[in-house]
Design a protein around this motif. Sequence first.
Motif, PDB file in Angstrom:
ATOM      1  N   THR A   1       0.729  -1.117   0.100  1.00  0.00           N
ATOM      2  CA  THR A   1      -0.100   0.120   0.132  1.00  0.00           C
ATOM      3  C   THR A   1       0.961   1.512   0.133  1.00  0.00           C
ATOM      4  O   THR A   1       1.957   1.139   0.093  1.00  0.00           O
ATOM      5  N   LEU A   2       0.349   2.189  -0.032  1.00  0.00           N
ATOM      6  CA  LEU A   2       1.124   3.575   0.032  1.00  0.00           C
ATOM      7  C   LEU A   2       1.604   3.769   1.377  1.00  0.00           C
ATOM      8  O   LEU A   2       2.799   4.414   1.316  1.00  0.00           O
ATOM      9  N   GLN A   3       1.059   3.389   2.362  1.00  0.00           N
ATOM     10  CA  GLN A   3       1.493   3.370   3.655  1.00  0.00           C
ATOM     11  C   GLN A   3       2.738   2.673   3.884  1.00  0.00           C
ATOM     12  O   GLN A   3       3.743   2.806   4.480  1.00  0.00           O
ATOM     13  N   ASP A   4       2.795   1.427   2.907  1.00  0.00           N
ATOM     14  CA  ASP A   4       3.760   0.498   3.303  1.00  0.00           C
ATOM     15  C   ASP A   4       5.190   0.944   2.526  1.00  0.00           C
ATOM     16  O   ASP A   4       6.276   0.838   2.874  1.00  0.00           O
ATOM     17  N   ASN A   5       4.889   1.958   1.659  1.00  0.00           N
ATOM     18  CA  ASN A   5       5.766   2.787   0.796  1.00  0.00           C
ATOM     19  C   ASN A   5       6.193   4.061   1.288  1.00  0.00           C
ATOM     20  O   ASN A   5       6.791   4.997   0.605  1.00  0.00           O
ATOM     21  N   ARG A   6       5.793   4.705   2.545  1.00  0.00           N
ATOM     22  CA  ARG A   6       6.079   5.886   2.852  1.00  0.00           C
ATOM     23  C   ARG A   6       7.446   6.538   2.852  1.00  0.00           C
ATOM     24  O   ARG A   6       7.620   7.536   2.490  1.00  0.00           O
TER      25      ARG A   6
ATOM     26  N   THR B   1      -3.860  12.739  -4.120  1.00  0.00           N
ATOM     27  CA  THR B   1      -4.643  12.996  -2.826  1.00  0.00           C
ATOM     28  C   THR B   1      -5.895  13.774  -2.769  1.00  0.00           C
ATOM     29  O   THR B   1      -6.884  13.517  -1.949  1.00  0.00           O
TER      30      THR B   1
END
Length: 80
Positions: free
Chosen positions: A6-11, A32
């Motif tokens: 996810t985008l969170q995993d790749n912050r 966004t």
Amino acid sequence: MRKTDTLQDNRDIIAKLKQTDSHFAVIFDEHTTLDQQINQLEKDRVKHASRDEEIEHMKRRKLQLKDEIYKMIDKNKNTV
């Protein structure tokens, strides 16, 4: 990249790309903004009903941006 990333995993990669790649920063911000606009429109049932076509167009654009974002993340995964 795993399909479940996810985008969170790749912050970390996203933060780096936003600082070093102006194109990435622009498309990430547009993604966004579209996400926020879509969510707002979908919460308002009256506006949602009258703007279905616009919302679908926004969703397609958001998906295009997401694909481009993930390609750029994947390309830069080994540089962080």
